[in-house]
Motif scaffolding. Structure first.
Motif, PDB file in Angstrom:
ATOM      1  N   THR A 134      75.359 -48.524 112.123  1.00  0.00           N
ATOM      2  CA  THR A 134      74.950 -47.827 113.347  1.00  0.00           C
ATOM      3  C   THR A 134      73.544 -48.233 113.744  1.00  0.00           C
ATOM      4  OG1 THR A 134      76.381 -45.953 112.818  1.00  0.00           O
ATOM      5  CG2 THR A 134      74.602 -45.560 114.409  1.00  0.00           C
ATOM      6  N   LEU A 135      72.651 -48.336 112.777  1.00  0.00           N
ATOM      7  CA  LEU A 135      71.275 -48.747 113.055  1.00  0.00           C
ATOM      8  C   LEU A 135      71.237 -50.150 113.658  1.00  0.00           C
ATOM      9  CD1 LEU A 135      68.287 -48.030 112.889  1.00  0.00           C
ATOM     10  CD2 LEU A 135      68.307 -48.827 110.523  1.00  0.00           C
ATOM     11  N   VAL A 136      72.027 -51.048 113.122  1.00  0.00           N
ATOM     12  CA  VAL A 136      72.100 -52.411 113.656  1.00  0.00           C
ATOM     13  C   VAL A 136      72.630 -52.398 115.093  1.00  0.00           C
ATOM     14  CG1 VAL A 136      73.301 -54.630 113.431  1.00  0.00           C
ATOM     15  CG2 VAL A 136      72.292 -53.552 111.427  1.00  0.00           C
ATOM     16  N   THR A 137      73.626 -51.564 115.355  1.00  0.00           N
ATOM     17  CA  THR A 137      74.190 -51.465 116.698  1.00  0.00           C
ATOM     18  C   THR A 137      73.161 -50.920 117.689  1.00  0.00           C
ATOM     19  OG1 THR A 137      76.364 -51.101 115.718  1.00  0.00           O
ATOM     20  CG2 THR A 137      76.127 -50.576 118.037  1.00  0.00           C
ATOM     21  N   VAL A 138      72.353 -49.955 117.249  1.00  0.00           N
ATOM     22  CA  VAL A 138      71.275 -49.425 118.102  1.00  0.00           C
ATOM     23  C   VAL A 138      70.299 -50.542 118.449  1.00  0.00           C
ATOM     24  CG1 VAL A 138      69.261 -47.892 118.170  1.00  0.00           C
ATOM     25  CG2 VAL A 138      71.450 -47.034 117.303  1.00  0.00           C
ATOM     26  N   LEU A 139      69.873 -51.296 117.439  1.00  0.00           N
ATOM     27  CA  LEU A 139      68.926 -52.395 117.678  1.00  0.00           C
ATOM     28  C   LEU A 139      69.527 -53.439 118.615  1.00  0.00           C
ATOM     29  CD1 LEU A 139      67.477 -52.811 114.085  1.00  0.00           C
ATOM     30  CD2 LEU A 139      66.291 -51.881 116.088  1.00  0.00           C
ATOM     31  N   ASP A 140      70.780 -53.789 118.396  1.00  0.00           N
ATOM     32  CA  ASP A 140      71.440 -54.767 119.275  1.00  0.00           C
ATOM     33  C   ASP A 140      71.515 -54.251 120.710  1.00  0.00           C
ATOM     34  OD1 ASP A 140      71.774 -56.529 117.173  1.00  0.00           O
ATOM     35  OD2 ASP A 140      73.893 -56.042 116.861  1.00  0.00           O
ATOM     36  N   GLY A 141      71.838 -52.968 120.872  1.00  0.00           N
ATOM     37  CA  GLY A 141      71.897 -52.377 122.202  1.00  0.00           C
ATOM     38  C   GLY A 141      70.546 -52.415 122.895  1.00  0.00           C
ATOM     39  N   LEU A 142      69.485 -52.092 122.146  1.00  0.00           N
ATOM     40  CA  LEU A 142      68.134 -52.123 122.719  1.00  0.00           C
ATOM     41  C   LEU A 142      67.716 -53.540 123.090  1.00  0.00           C
ATOM     42  CD1 LEU A 142      66.362 -49.550 120.375  1.00  0.00           C
ATOM     43  CD2 LEU A 142      67.025 -49.222 122.776  1.00  0.00           C
ATOM     44  N   ARG A 143      68.109 -54.511 122.280  1.00  0.00           N
ATOM     45  CA  ARG A 143      67.799 -55.912 122.592  1.00  0.00           C
ATOM     46  C   ARG A 143      68.519 -56.349 123.858  1.00  0.00           C
ATOM     47  NH1 ARG A 143      67.599 -59.125 116.815  1.00  0.00           N
ATOM     48  NH2 ARG A 143      65.821 -57.956 116.017  1.00  0.00           N
ATOM     49  N   THR A 144      69.753 -55.902 124.016  1.00  0.00           N
ATOM     50  CA  THR A 144      70.518 -56.223 125.216  1.00  0.00           C
ATOM     51  C   THR A 144      69.852 -55.636 126.456  1.00  0.00           C
ATOM     52  OG1 THR A 144      72.599 -56.329 123.998  1.00  0.00           O
ATOM     53  CG2 THR A 144      72.752 -55.916 126.367  1.00  0.00           C
ATOM     54  N   LEU A 145      69.412 -54.386 126.350  1.00  0.00           N
ATOM     55  CA  LEU A 145      68.827 -53.699 127.508  1.00  0.00           C
ATOM     56  C   LEU A 145      67.429 -54.186 127.864  1.00  0.00           C
ATOM     57  CD1 LEU A 145      69.993 -50.083 126.674  1.00  0.00           C
ATOM     58  CD2 LEU A 145      70.795 -51.509 128.565  1.00  0.00           C
ATOM     59  N   THR A 146      66.638 -54.555 126.860  1.00  0.00           N
ATOM     60  CA  THR A 146      65.250 -54.950 127.125  1.00  0.00           C
ATOM     61  C   THR A 146      65.063 -56.457 127.231  1.00  0.00           C
ATOM     62  OG1 THR A 146      64.655 -55.052 124.772  1.00  0.00           O
ATOM     63  CG2 THR A 146      64.338 -52.921 125.917  1.00  0.00           C
ATOM     64  N   GLY A 147      65.965 -57.210 126.640  1.00  0.00           N
ATOM     65  CA  GLY A 147      65.788 -58.657 126.591  1.00  0.00           C
ATOM     66  C   GLY A 147      64.671 -59.061 125.651  1.00  0.00           C
ATOM     67  N   LYS A 148      64.278 -58.127 124.765  1.00  0.00           N
ATOM     68  CA  LYS A 148      63.177 -58.379 123.822  1.00  0.00           C
ATOM     69  C   LYS A 148      63.689 -58.327 122.390  1.00  0.00           C
ATOM     70  CE  LYS A 148      59.758 -56.380 126.896  1.00  0.00           C
ATOM     71  NZ  LYS A 148      58.770 -55.348 127.102  1.00  0.00           N
ATOM     72  N   ASP A 149      62.905 -58.867 121.490  1.00  0.00           N
ATOM     73  CA  ASP A 149      63.227 -58.863 120.069  1.00  0.00           C
ATOM     74  C   ASP A 149      62.834 -57.508 119.475  1.00  0.00           C
ATOM     75  OD1 ASP A 149      63.982 -59.654 117.530  1.00  0.00           O
ATOM     76  OD2 ASP A 149      62.078 -60.651 117.120  1.00  0.00           O
ATOM     77  N   VAL A 150      63.716 -56.536 119.579  1.00  0.00           N
ATOM     78  CA  VAL A 150      63.440 -55.187 119.093  1.00  0.00           C
ATOM     79  C   VAL A 150      63.625 -55.159 117.585  1.00  0.00           C
ATOM     80  CG1 VAL A 150      64.091 -52.763 119.255  1.00  0.00           C
ATOM     81  CG2 VAL A 150      64.219 -54.225 121.285  1.00  0.00           C
ATOM     82  N   GLN A 151      62.655 -54.596 116.894  1.00  0.00           N
ATOM     83  CA  GLN A 151      62.687 -54.506 115.432  1.00  0.00           C
ATOM     84  C   GLN A 151      62.860 -53.053 114.990  1.00  0.00           C
ATOM     85  OE1 GLN A 151      62.563 -57.189 113.282  1.00  0.00           O
ATOM     86  NE2 GLN A 151      62.752 -58.364 115.179  1.00  0.00           N
ATOM     87  N   ILE A 152      63.241 -52.870 113.747  1.00  0.00           N
ATOM     88  CA  ILE A 152      63.437 -51.530 113.199  1.00  0.00           C
ATOM     89  C   ILE A 152      62.157 -50.700 113.294  1.00  0.00           C
ATOM     90  CG2 ILE A 152      62.910 -52.114 110.814  1.00  0.00           C
ATOM     91  CD1 ILE A 152      65.319 -50.316 110.048  1.00  0.00           C
ATOM     92  N   THR A 153      61.007 -51.350 113.196  1.00  0.00           N
ATOM     93  CA  THR A 153      59.728 -50.638 113.283  1.00  0.00           C
ATOM     94  C   THR A 153      59.436 -50.132 114.693  1.00  0.00           C
ATOM     95  OG1 THR A 153      58.610 -52.764 113.541  1.00  0.00           O
ATOM     96  CG2 THR A 153      58.679 -51.815 111.317  1.00  0.00           C
ATOM     97  N   ASP A 154      60.222 -50.577 115.665  1.00  0.00           N
ATOM     98  CA  ASP A 154      60.072 -50.076 117.031  1.00  0.00           C
ATOM     99  C   ASP A 154      60.726 -48.705 117.215  1.00  0.00           C
ATOM    100  OD1 ASP A 154      58.673 -52.334 118.043  1.00  0.00           O
ATOM    101  OD2 ASP A 154      60.577 -53.425 118.218  1.00  0.00           O
ATOM    102  N   ILE A 155      61.643 -48.350 116.306  1.00  0.00           N
ATOM    103  CA  ILE A 155      62.353 -47.078 116.456  1.00  0.00           C
ATOM    104  C   ILE A 155      62.224 -46.157 115.247  1.00  0.00           C
ATOM    105  CG2 ILE A 155      63.964 -48.001 118.149  1.00  0.00           C
ATOM    106  CD1 ILE A 155      66.070 -48.127 115.893  1.00  0.00           C
ATOM    107  N   LEU A 156      61.637 -46.657 114.171  1.00  0.00           N
ATOM    108  CA  LEU A 156      61.391 -45.852 112.972  1.00  0.00           C
ATOM    109  C   LEU A 156      59.961 -46.077 112.516  1.00  0.00           C
ATOM    110  CD1 LEU A 156      64.655 -46.524 110.926  1.00  0.00           C
ATOM    111  CD2 LEU A 156      63.997 -44.365 111.965  1.00  0.00           C
ATOM    112  N   HIS A 157      59.304 -45.008 112.070  1.00  0.00           N
ATOM    113  CA  HIS A 157      57.920 -45.109 111.616  1.00  0.00           C
ATOM    114  C   HIS A 157      57.788 -44.462 110.242  1.00  0.00           C
ATOM    115  CE1 HIS A 157      53.576 -45.310 111.817  1.00  0.00           C
ATOM    116  NE2 HIS A 157      53.542 -44.048 111.459  1.00  0.00           N
ATOM    117  N   TYR A 158      57.262 -45.215 109.293  1.00  0.00           N
ATOM    118  CA  TYR A 158      57.059 -44.740 107.929  1.00  0.00           C
ATOM    119  C   TYR A 158      55.670 -44.142 107.797  1.00  0.00           C
ATOM    120  CZ  TYR A 158      56.248 -44.919 102.890  1.00  0.00           C
ATOM    121  OH  TYR A 158      55.927 -44.599 101.584  1.00  0.00           O
TER     122      TYR A 158
END
Length: 92
Positions: free
Chosen positions: A51-75
């Motif tokens: 599911t996390l991978v699908t979210v990242l892929d969806g965001l990449r599709t919508l933004t046209g940018k290289d979205v990383q896990i650190t863009d949506i999760l913060h440690y």
């Protein structure tokens, strides 16, 4: 205790993306999951990796940018790191 915080809601707001648009880009029929992920303050405490991978892929599709896990999760660490001592630096 260290925590992992969702920042997906912030990412969506910054890029003017709706949860609905993300769900469509993800190709999911589980829109409730997408809405829960995107709802600030009510994010799930668990998510499976596909599911996390699908979210990242969806965001990449919508933004046209290289979205990383650190863009949506913060440690946030509760462990304080101490600077290395002069003795340990000298051994390196």
């Amino acid at each position: 205790m260290s925590v992992l915080r969702w920042t997906l809601a912030d990412f969506l707001a910054e890029h003017e993306i709706t949860a609905y648009a993300l769900g469509k880009a993800m190709g999911t029929s589980y829109m409730n999951t997408v809405y829960r992920l995107a709802r600030r303050g009510h994010e799930p405490s668990r998510i499976d990796l596909p599911t996390l991978v699908t979210v990242l892929d969806g965001l990449r599709t919508l933004t046209g940018k290289d979205v990383q896990i650190t863009d949506i999760l913060h440690y946030e660490s509760s462990v304080e790191l101490s600077p290395p001592s002069a003795e340990s630096v000298g051994r390196a």
